[in-house]
Design an enzyme around this catalytic site. Structure first.
Site, PDB file in Angstrom:
ATOM      1  CD  GLU A   1       8.957 -28.058   4.144  1.00 36.08           C
ATOM      2  OE1 GLU A   1       8.024 -28.487   3.428  1.00 36.08           O
ATOM      3  OE2 GLU A   1       8.766 -27.631   5.291  1.00 36.08           O
TER       4      GLU A   1
ATOM      5  CG  PHE B   1      12.950 -29.698  12.695  1.00 35.39           C
ATOM      6  CD1 PHE B   1      13.620 -30.102  13.848  1.00 35.39           C
ATOM      7  CD2 PHE B   1      12.057 -28.644  12.778  1.00 35.39           C
ATOM      8  CE1 PHE B   1      13.392 -29.462  15.059  1.00 35.39           C
ATOM      9  CE2 PHE B   1      11.832 -27.999  13.990  1.00 35.39           C
ATOM     10  CZ  PHE B   1      12.502 -28.407  15.134  1.00 35.39           C
TER      11      PHE B   1
ATOM     12  CG  HIS C   1      10.592 -32.339  15.818  1.00 33.51           C
ATOM     13  ND1 HIS C   1       9.370 -32.921  16.057  1.00 33.51           N
ATOM     14  CD2 HIS C   1      10.325 -31.122  15.282  1.00 33.51           C
ATOM     15  CE1 HIS C   1       8.402 -32.091  15.701  1.00 33.51           C
ATOM     16  NE2 HIS C   1       8.952 -30.995  15.220  1.00 33.51           N
TER      17      HIS C   1
END
Ligand SMILES: Cc1ncc(C[n+]2csc(CCOP(=O)(O)OP(=O)(O)O)c2C)c(N)n1
Ligand SMILES: [Mg+2]
Lengths: 412, 338
Positions: B60, B83, B129
């Site tokens: 990321e 997410f 999540h």
């Protein structure tokens, strides 16, 4: 009393600490003739050995030799020499001004001038640079006004960064010099994104990024290697191994091998080059630029050099390394080496050198006087106070308008 | 007009912007060929080409760094972080770089990056999540932070985000991708098909960032919510029979303080609701702003209904998730003070 551990933990060591006599004979320094120059689009696996070698052009007798000899004109060599000397004169002046209390901070690149100057010369003016704080040479080679650099360092009314950054964290959009972040390595993978956008748009501009030996430990470096490899981004990823990261020796990041070797697992050519050899730095950068421009993707270059000065004005290296290291550094000084080469070609002389040194010193002094006339950090004038709120967003949102008003006129 | 769920509305916004502007591209983990794990980028790879719908390595920090470089070089990347729980590896790039680029360079450089990321709970996703980290980012100057609560707003706000020259964090409450959710997990799920805000124009339109909307007018108490909680709050208000005014913030930064203050000055009472943990959450900022603006109009202490200060639980999800009951209790408490 708790029992002492018999520790087996490995801790890398500095080669020499302050009370030790430096002896760099353990370094393997090959001759210029021993490195062959591959085709720019070669498969990286065919040149894995280059990650462990050391590309050199200037030999100990000041002659340029071997396949990497870039055959530059005497004018170009003199230009490079002059730029490196200008950087050094500038650094010396600014360091002295910090010591006199005129600047809050400064950071020199002494001994590493060839890195930025030769690399800038080997790139096109439109190529985008993502430098660290130690590549001021890029600005000199690309012609940024010295007064503007000084104004940035002084945070005065003419500072193009409006007094927002520490000295030396320059930005020069027009000259393709990306705003230097104070956070190490964060820009490394941004350069990859810039290069990907260039390829996306079908342009042939490339990007180049720099990181220090110590900063290679940051995750950003592996992101850059991964993303540039995945998308074959036209980018040159440089590691300036100047042996030290403040007080920490390069061995804390090098993992017992070369930095150049790190790219091999990403199928990116890793090339180690004598960073104090202007001609070798130029040649390797030119090769990597050619590779990138012709669709060959990234190259990872380790520039092997030595940080002669303190890390910055806030640092005292005598506390952690031998003061004799710089003098005994086996790859010499980049300015002296290029000067001797030019003299050996009959294209330069000691007299010219001294005269140029004097001229640069005077010009830097004059530039400093002019820069000071636009103000200084302590005494101003600065940008208007209200400008602090500008550029947080493109347009000033309501909550910042209110805060600005409060700051300027007191509460409510 | 056509019926769209939130995924389709987001997809439509992306498709329109990619068709209009060759500098817009989408990128992230699994967003390309496959079209994203929540299907928001479905078909874009096939329609606009692989270079405009980029599958990316799982890093990321690298994804955001790359997007910044692209933005600096004239593109308008729309990043998907799979997410919101996985946005932290990119935290440094967002906070130290993306948010401050324009300011630190004296206006020389900026990167118009939009970061889309599914957030929030109610999906049995456990602590990895289900998070709602919006408050971490609203604290960072230089970022705009939005969270839509329905397909219509999602499309209009996403188009604004992409067209904005500042970085925008676009949080997508994943529990309401397919239909509104009133907090009662025992009820069968409903779709957006019968909801008025599931009617979405096919064409380009935008909703300005920084404007709240009054979901439901009322007189006795102002309820501030965003994302999934707008629907839970609406159901709680209905069940309680209280005459509450429900404001869907839509944009957290910049915040539409005028709409909020006008309402609280009218009702004299305020309840703030979010899924995220309580301490230092965005609700605290809302409470502070409301009391600064409306102190002399307030008839009762401002209430907060939030997730508890624990990691998001798995087994006890419905004890954690702010329920209609908790909201009703808070509404009643504020009304008790006369
Ligand atoms: C992310 C981050 N961590 C730590 C620092 C503090 N710091 C500034 S320079 C430096 C050493 C960097 O060494 P190296 O990467 O070798 O570069 P050099 O200074 O030798 O050119 C450190 C630790 C920082 N600026 N940013
Ligand atoms: Mg170093």
């Amino acid at each position: 009393m708790a029992q002492e551990f018999t520790s087996r933990l490995h801790i890398p060591k500095a080669p020499f600490r302050p009370d030790e006599e430096p002896d760099f004979s353990y370094l393997d320094i090959p001759s210029p003739e021993s490195s062959s120059k591959p085709e720019p689009l070669i498969d990286p696996n065919a040149i894995r050995h280059m990650a462990y070698g050391l590309v050199r052009v200037l030999d100990d007798d000041h002659k340029a030799k071997g396949e990497w000899h870039p055959q530059l004109s005497a004018d170009k060599l003199r230009f490079g020499l002059k730029k490196m000397m200008h950087v050094r004169a500038f650094d010396d002046r600014m360091f002295a001004m910090q010591r006199q209390g005129k600047l809050c901070f400064y950071l020199k690149c002494t001994g590493e001038e060839a890195v930025a100057v030769a690399q800038a010369m080997a790139l096109d003016q439109q190529d985008m640079c993502f430098p660290t704080y130690r590549q001021q040479g890029l600005l000199f080679a690309r012609g940024y006004p010295v007064v503007d650099m000084m104004c940035q360092c002084l945070s005065n009314s003419r500072d193009n960064l409006k007094g927002r950054q520490l000295p030396v964290l320059y930005s020069w959009k027009e000259g393709g010099f990306f705003t230097v972040s104070g956070n190490l390595a964060t820009q490394y993978c941004q350069a990859v994104g810039w290069a990907m956008a260039s390829a996306y748009k079908g342009e042939d501009h490339i990007a180049a990024a720099w990181v220090g030996d110590g900063s290679t430990a940051e995750a950003d470096v592996y992101h850059a290697l991964q993303f540039s490899s995945t998308y074959q981004a036209p980018v040159i990823l440089n590691v300036v191994n100047n042996q030290w990261a403040i007080s920490t020796p390069q061995s804390f990041a090098s993992a017992g091998t070369t930095f150049a070797a790190r790219s091999l697992g990403f199928h990116i050519p890793g090339i180690r080059v004598d960073g104090n050899d202007f001609l070798a730095v130029y040649a390797v950068t030119q090769w990597a630029a050619q590779r990138a421009r012709n669709g060959g993707g990234p190259t990872f270059i380790e520039l092997f050099t030595y940080r002669v000065a303190s890390h910055s004005t806030s640092d005292n290296p005598d506390a952690y390394r031998s003061p004799k290291e710089a003098e005994l550094w086996p790859l010499g000084d980049p300015i002296t080496r290029l000067k001797n080469h030019l003299i050996s070609l009959g294209e330069w002389s000691e007299e010219q050198h001294l005269a140029l040194q004097q001229e640069l010193k005077e010009s830097v002094t004059a530039d400093w006087q002019e820069a000071l006339s636009y103000g200084s950090l302590e005494e101003g004038p600065h940008w208007p106070l209200s400008s602090m709120f500008d550029d947080v967003f493109k347009e000033l949102p309501q909550h910042l308008q209110i805060q600005r008003q409060k700051m300027e006129h007191g509460h409510e | 007009m056509s019926k769209m769920n939130m995924v389709q509305a987001i997809n439509s916004a992306l498709d329109i912007k990619m068709s209009q502007d060759p500098c817009v591209l989408v990128m992230g983990e699994d967003v390309g060929f496959f079209g994203g794990v929540f299907r928001c980028t479905e078909g874009l790879y096939q329609k606009h080409g692989p270079h405009r719908s980029l599958d990316m390595p799982i890093a990321e920090g690298g994804i955001i760094a790359t997007a910044i470089g692209m933005g600096v070089n004239g593109l308008r990347p729309v990043v998907e972080i799979q997410f919101a729980d996985y946005i932290y590896p990119a935290f440094d790039q967002i906070v130290s770089e993306l948010a401050r680029l324009r300011h630190r360079s004296g206006g020389e450089f900026w990167a118009p990056v939009t970061i889309r990321t599914p957030c929030g709970g109610g999906i049995r996703g456990g602590q990895t999540h289900s998070q709602s980290p919006e408050g971490i980012f609203t604290h960072v100057c230089g970022l705009k932070t939005v969270m839509p609560s329905n397909p219509y707003d999602a499309k209009g706000l996403l188009i604004s985000a992409i067209e904005d020259d500042d970085p925008v964090l676009f949080f997508e409450p994943k529990r309401i991708y397919n239909g509104p959710f009133d907090g009662d997990h025992n009820k069968p799920s409903v779709s957006w098909a019968n909801h008025p805000l599931g009617e979405v124009p096919e064409e380009h339109y935008s909703i300005p960032i920084g404007q709240a909307t009054i979901s439901q007018a009322g007189n006795d108490v102002t309820v501030l919510a965003y994302g999934t909680m707008v629907h839970v709050a609406a159901a709680a208000i209905k069940q309680s029979g209280i005459d509450a005014e429900l404001i869907d913030l839509r944009s957290l930064v910049p915040l539409d303080l005028n709409t909020i203050a006008n309402s609280v000055k009218k009702t004299g009472r305020c309840v703030v609701i979010h899924e995220a943990t309580r301490t230092g959450g965005y609700g605290a900022e809302l409470v502070a702003e409301v009391q600064e603006e409306c102190f002399w109009h307030l008839l009762a202490p401002i209430e907060r209904v939030t997730g508890w200060d624990t990691p998001y639980p798995h087994a006890f999800e419905w004890e954690y998730f702010p329920s209609q009951e908790r909201i009703i209790e808070a509404l009643q408490r504020t009304l008790e003070n006369r």
